[in-house]
Design an enzyme around this catalytic site. Structure first.
Site, PDB file in Angstrom:
ATOM      1  N   GLU A 164     -53.058 -51.963  19.790  1.00  0.00           N
ATOM      2  CA  GLU A 164     -52.427 -52.523  18.599  1.00  0.00           C
ATOM      3  C   GLU A 164     -51.874 -53.921  18.888  1.00  0.00           C
ATOM      4  O   GLU A 164     -51.463 -54.213  20.007  1.00  0.00           O
ATOM      5  CB  GLU A 164     -51.288 -51.606  18.141  1.00  0.00           C
ATOM      6  CG  GLU A 164     -51.832 -50.303  17.579  1.00  0.00           C
ATOM      7  CD  GLU A 164     -50.766 -49.336  17.098  1.00  0.00           C
ATOM      8  OE1 GLU A 164     -51.026 -48.655  16.118  1.00  0.00           O
ATOM      9  OE2 GLU A 164     -49.686 -49.267  17.700  1.00  0.00           O
ATOM     10  N   CYS A 188     -47.409 -60.283  18.703  1.00  0.00           N
ATOM     11  CA  CYS A 188     -47.036 -59.372  19.779  1.00  0.00           C
ATOM     12  C   CYS A 188     -48.328 -58.710  20.261  1.00  0.00           C
ATOM     13  O   CYS A 188     -48.998 -58.025  19.478  1.00  0.00           O
ATOM     14  CB  CYS A 188     -46.052 -58.359  19.201  1.00  0.00           C
ATOM     15  SG  CYS A 188     -45.599 -57.076  20.351  1.00  0.00           S
ATOM     16  N   CYS A 237     -49.765 -47.096  28.844  1.00  0.00           N
ATOM     17  CA  CYS A 237     -48.850 -47.669  29.828  1.00  0.00           C
ATOM     18  C   CYS A 237     -48.534 -46.606  30.867  1.00  0.00           C
ATOM     19  O   CYS A 237     -48.480 -45.414  30.544  1.00  0.00           O
ATOM     20  CB  CYS A 237     -47.560 -48.123  29.148  1.00  0.00           C
ATOM     21  SG  CYS A 237     -46.400 -48.980  30.254  1.00  0.00           S
ATOM     22  N   CYS A 255     -41.298 -45.027  30.371  1.00  0.00           N
ATOM     23  CA  CYS A 255     -39.945 -45.206  29.824  1.00  0.00           C
ATOM     24  C   CYS A 255     -39.704 -44.094  28.795  1.00  0.00           C
ATOM     25  O   CYS A 255     -40.530 -43.865  27.912  1.00  0.00           O
ATOM     26  CB  CYS A 255     -39.795 -46.582  29.181  1.00  0.00           C
ATOM     27  SG  CYS A 255     -39.994 -47.916  30.364  1.00  0.00           S
ATOM     28  N   CYS A 264     -39.838 -44.713  24.729  1.00  0.00           N
ATOM     29  CA  CYS A 264     -40.896 -45.566  24.171  1.00  0.00           C
ATOM     30  C   CYS A 264     -42.122 -44.744  23.773  1.00  0.00           C
ATOM     31  O   CYS A 264     -42.565 -43.858  24.514  1.00  0.00           O
ATOM     32  CB  CYS A 264     -41.280 -46.602  25.226  1.00  0.00           C
ATOM     33  SG  CYS A 264     -42.629 -47.677  24.713  1.00  0.00           S
ATOM     34  N   CYS A 294     -40.711 -52.516  17.934  1.00  0.00           N
ATOM     35  CA  CYS A 294     -40.715 -52.352  19.384  1.00  0.00           C
ATOM     36  C   CYS A 294     -40.730 -50.884  19.761  1.00  0.00           C
ATOM     37  O   CYS A 294     -39.941 -50.096  19.248  1.00  0.00           O
ATOM     38  CB  CYS A 294     -39.436 -52.929  19.965  1.00  0.00           C
ATOM     39  SG  CYS A 294     -39.466 -54.675  20.075  1.00  0.00           S
TER      40      CYS A 294
HETATM   41  N1  SAH Z   1     -43.655 -52.994  29.395  1.00  0.00           N
HETATM   42  C1  SAH Z   1     -43.061 -54.216  28.962  1.00  0.00           C
HETATM   43  C2  SAH Z   1     -43.646 -54.709  27.676  1.00  0.00           C
HETATM   44  C3  SAH Z   1     -43.421 -53.809  26.469  1.00  0.00           C
HETATM   45  S1  SAH Z   1     -42.204 -54.561  25.533  1.00  0.00           S
HETATM   46  C4  SAH Z   1     -41.545 -54.059  28.910  1.00  0.00           C
HETATM   47  O1  SAH Z   1     -41.046 -52.965  29.126  1.00  0.00           O
HETATM   48  O2  SAH Z   1     -40.841 -55.038  28.711  1.00  0.00           O
HETATM   49  C5  SAH Z   1     -41.596 -53.314  24.595  1.00  0.00           C
HETATM   50  C6  SAH Z   1     -40.116 -53.531  24.346  1.00  0.00           C
HETATM   51  O3  SAH Z   1     -39.703 -52.575  23.381  1.00  0.00           O
HETATM   52  C7  SAH Z   1     -39.276 -53.303  25.584  1.00  0.00           C
HETATM   53  O4  SAH Z   1     -38.252 -54.248  25.633  1.00  0.00           O
HETATM   54  C8  SAH Z   1     -38.700 -51.913  25.355  1.00  0.00           C
HETATM   55  O5  SAH Z   1     -37.466 -51.742  26.007  1.00  0.00           O
HETATM   56  C9  SAH Z   1     -38.584 -51.869  23.853  1.00  0.00           C
HETATM   57  N2  SAH Z   1     -38.680 -50.536  23.282  1.00  0.00           N
HETATM   58  C10 SAH Z   1     -39.408 -49.503  23.727  1.00  0.00           C
HETATM   59  N3  SAH Z   1     -39.245 -48.434  22.926  1.00  0.00           N
HETATM   60  C11 SAH Z   1     -38.397 -48.816  21.943  1.00  0.00           C
HETATM   61  C12 SAH Z   1     -37.864 -48.164  20.797  1.00  0.00           C
HETATM   62  N4  SAH Z   1     -38.192 -46.919  20.489  1.00  0.00           N
HETATM   63  N5  SAH Z   1     -37.046 -48.884  20.024  1.00  0.00           N
HETATM   64  C13 SAH Z   1     -36.739 -50.169  20.292  1.00  0.00           C
HETATM   65  N6  SAH Z   1     -37.234 -50.831  21.334  1.00  0.00           N
HETATM   66  C14 SAH Z   1     -38.047 -50.158  22.165  1.00  0.00           C
END
Ligand code: SAH
Length: 341
Positions: free
Chosen positions: A91, A104, A111, A115, A118, A333
């Site tokens: 996406e 983006c 991935c 985390c 996420c 995000c």
């Molecule tokens: N792997 C990289 C790039 C992905 S960025 C990284 O971790 O930075 C994705 C961003 O969205 C990250 O800053 C992560 O902390 C945030 N994120 C992930 N899940 C989320 C959620 N459910 N709500 C808001 N932000 C989220």
């Protein structure tokens, strides 16, 4: 082997042409068709002879992912579900903001970083994206928006960009090259969960770009629970690495902090965060947690968010509250999961 033009730096395209007995200037013509006129068909390159066009197609392609669906949010954000040549789905999201349009992009199919909060993490990792699969997202976005409309690129889609280091670096070189996408370094942000050795390696490449780090907690035990990567690369080491990184780049580092209700926005969290960021020249971007199905977290209320943000105001660093965009279409995000597969 047929090579995608979107995978090549100009000097590499020149070499390809020299290898088939063609002149160097042909590369500039081809790059102009691709990057200025957004042509994906050699037959449309009318400044080249028919014979040359046929010859080129035996060594080069300009293949871009297919748009499967395009979902538009009420706030103007558009999410694209793209299909790659092997059928993998990724996406990308275009986020308009005044005169700015931010793209983006994804760097991996899925991935590996797990985390907890996420949506992409739940997919696991299928594979890294090839360089052309990264640059072609930019190509698609420019085609969608029209010339000169795309202003910023962030690697905040699916995947951990620093786990696909070589392809991401090459893609950024192509994004920045004046004969290709010609993006200024300050308009490209790579976001990482904190892959320490690759942050150091990135600094050593000398490539200019903005770095964002997803912090989400400045308390080691808590960050380990949220982001297992922190067990391998702890906060204390991360900080040292980032201070070194900062010495080698002109741009401040951005820390991203996802606010989760009753989890990482309490008094102890604030104290730890202020201490962690207090002596780094940086920016802090806070964002509220966007809902992901089946995950046991909650979004804080507006007053909880306000309290957390005002407690950050003692920081000399710039603090911004990034309003989530595209949440109604799961484009915000952490919501990217290529769901309608
Ligand atoms: N792997 C990289 C790039 C992905 S960025 C990284 O971790 O930075 C994705 C961003 O969205 C990250 O800053 C992560 O902390 C945030 N994120 C992930 N899940 C989320 C959620 N459910 N709500 C808001 N932000 C989220």
């Amino acid at each position: 082997m047929i090579i995608n033009v979107l995978e090549l730096l100009p000097e590499e395209l020149i070499q390809q042409l020299l290898d088939i007995g063609e002149k160097e200037y042909r590369a500039k013509q081809i790059l102009n068709w691709v990057y200025t006129k957004h042509t994906t068909d050699f037959n449309e390159m009318t400044s080249l002879s028919e014979e040359l066009r046929t010859k080129l197609q035996s060594i080069l392609s300009i293949t871009i992912p297919t748009i499967i669906t395009k979902s538009s949010s009420s706030d103007g954000t558009t999410k694209y579900l793209l299909s790659l040549q092997d059928g993998s789905k990724i996406e990308m999201v275009i986020i308009p903001n005044g005169k700015k349009n931010t793209l983006c992009i994804s760097s991996q199919v899925g991935c590996a970083r797990k985390c907890e909060f996420c949506a992409t993490a739940k997919l696991g990792l299928t594979r890294n994206l090839e360089t052309h699969e990264i640059t072609s997202q930019v190509f698609q976005a420019i085609k969608e928006l029209g010339n000169d409309k795309l202003t910023n690129i962030v690697f905040m889609g699916m995947g951990e960009p620093l786990d696909n280091f070589d392809n991401v670096i090459k893609a950024i070189q192509i994004m920045q090259h004046d004969l290709c996408f010609n993006f200024s370094p300050r308009r490209i942000t790579v976001s990482t969960s904190g892959v320490i050795p690759q942050i150091t390696k990135l600094a050593d490449t000398g490539l200019k770009l903005k770095l964002a780090v997803s912090l989400n907690s400045a308390i080691q035990t808590k960050r380990e629970q949220l982001m297992p990567i922190s067990k391998t690369y702890p906060l204390s080491e991360l900080k040292k690495t980032l201070i070194d990184f900062r010495k080698k780049t002109p741009y401040r580092i951005t820390f991203e902090y996802v606010m989760i209700k009753d989890y990482n926005i309490g008094r102890k969290d604030v104290k730890a965060l202020l201490k962690y960021l207090g002596d780094i020249s940086c920016k802090l971007n806070v964002i509220k947690w966007n809902k992901v199905d089946d995950l046991p977290y909650e979004t804080p209320s507006d007053s909880e968010i306000d309290r957390f943000i005002s407690s950050m105001s003692v920081l000399s660093s710039a603090v911004t509250y990034r309003k989530s965009r595209g949440a109604d279409i799961d484009a915000a995000c952490g919501q990217l999961a290529a769901k309608n597969i």
